[in-house]
Design a protein around this motif. Structure first.
Motif, PDB file in Angstrom:
ATOM      1  N   LEU A  66       0.601  -1.261   0.094  1.00 10.21           N
ATOM      2  CA  LEU A  66       0.158  -0.483   0.265  1.00 10.21           C
ATOM      3  C   LEU A  66       0.847   1.009   0.249  1.00 10.21           C
ATOM      4  O   LEU A  66       0.170   2.543  -0.090  1.00 10.21           O
ATOM      5  N   GLN A  67       2.394   1.199   0.524  1.00  9.12           N
ATOM      6  CA  GLN A  67       3.177   2.435   0.225  1.00  9.12           C
ATOM      7  C   GLN A  67       2.987   3.218  -1.481  1.00  9.12           C
ATOM      8  O   GLN A  67       3.088   3.929  -1.376  1.00  9.12           O
ATOM      9  N   GLY A  68       2.687   2.475  -1.980  1.00 10.66           N
ATOM     10  CA  GLY A  68       2.670   3.093  -3.677  1.00 10.66           C
ATOM     11  C   GLY A  68       4.105   3.425  -4.063  1.00 10.66           C
ATOM     12  O   GLY A  68       3.650   4.318  -5.319  1.00 10.66           O
ATOM     13  N   ASN A  69       5.006   3.313  -3.477  1.00 14.51           N
ATOM     14  CA  ASN A  69       6.089   4.021  -4.264  1.00 14.51           C
ATOM     15  C   ASN A  69       6.510   2.873  -4.824  1.00 14.51           C
ATOM     16  O   ASN A  69       6.206   1.833  -5.081  1.00 14.51           O
ATOM     17  N   TRP A  70       7.627   3.267  -5.989  1.00 16.50           N
ATOM     18  CA  TRP A  70       8.468   2.306  -6.788  1.00 16.50           C
ATOM     19  C   TRP A  70       8.770   0.571  -6.396  1.00 16.50           C
ATOM     20  O   TRP A  70       8.797  -0.149  -6.996  1.00 16.50           O
ATOM     21  N   ASP A  71       9.421   0.504  -5.204  1.00 18.29           N
ATOM     22  CA  ASP A  71       9.615  -0.900  -4.456  1.00 18.29           C
ATOM     23  C   ASP A  71       8.442  -1.718  -3.956  1.00 18.29           C
ATOM     24  O   ASP A  71       8.062  -2.955  -4.584  1.00 18.29           O
TER      25      ASP A  71
END
Length: 193
Positions: free
Chosen positions: A127-132
């Motif tokens: 859910l962080q939505g970053n590239w990782d």
């Protein structure tokens, strides 16, 4: 006899007040190895409180305001403390052979709780939505499909991941922890070897 009276009788017979809220504990419970379960439980309480706040105020709050960012950071670091203390708790109980004397149910529920908590952690990471998180979502989709669970869980579906992380999995974890604590109260703390 109605259902309420039956439930009261079962609880009274299986979990008397002396076991539910003991005033005296054995001296071996003062050991450091008994601390990690309580630490994991405290971290779980912090995770539930910060998770509810994050859910109530939404992403604009925890990305845009200082207080929201602080609560988001507390949630993140609470996860680190929860998993660290939970892992150490499981290792110490394994080394103490905590499944002895008919306590296998407590051990099994604890191991199941750890597994469900791992899936909860994965959904939170996604859910962080970053590239990782996007990369892990693609890779975990392949792992979920290899396990045969792709029809039930798609890590690329943000709505499904959000629902699982915010509603379903926390309720399962809290329920399993409650059952784990019930078994501990019924059987008492495990004695050292």
């Amino acid at each position: 006899m109605n259902l309420t009276e039956s439930a009261q009788r079962v609880l009274r017979d299986n979990l008397p007040l002396e076991d539910l809220l003991p005033t005296r504990l054995p001296t071996y419970v003062n050991s450091l190895s008994y601390l990690f379960g309580a630490s994991a439980l405290s971290a779980l309480v912090a995770l539930v409180v910060t998770g509810v706040l994050l859910s109530l105020f939404g992403p604009e709050w925890y990305h845009g305001s200082r207080v929201g960012h602080f609560v988001n950071s507390l949630h993140f670091w609470g996860v680190q403390v929860f998993f660290g203390t939970l892992l150490i708790h499981m290792i110490t109980k394994f080394l103490m052979a905590a499944w002895r004397d008919g306590r296998w149910r407590t051990w099994a529920v604890g191991a199941l709780t750890f597994g469900v908590a791992m899936v909860t952690g994965l959904t939170g990471f996604l859910l962080q939505g970053n590239w990782d998180a996007q990369w892990i979502a693609v890779q975990s989709k392949d792992a979920v499909n290899a396990l045969g669970a792709g029809a039930f869980f798609n890590p690329m579906n943000t709505g499904q991941v959000l629902t699982l992380h915010v509603v379903v999995l926390p309720l399962v974890v809290v329920g399993l922890v409650g059952l784990h604590l019930y078994f501990i109260r019924c059987d008492g703390p495990v004695k050292p070897l």
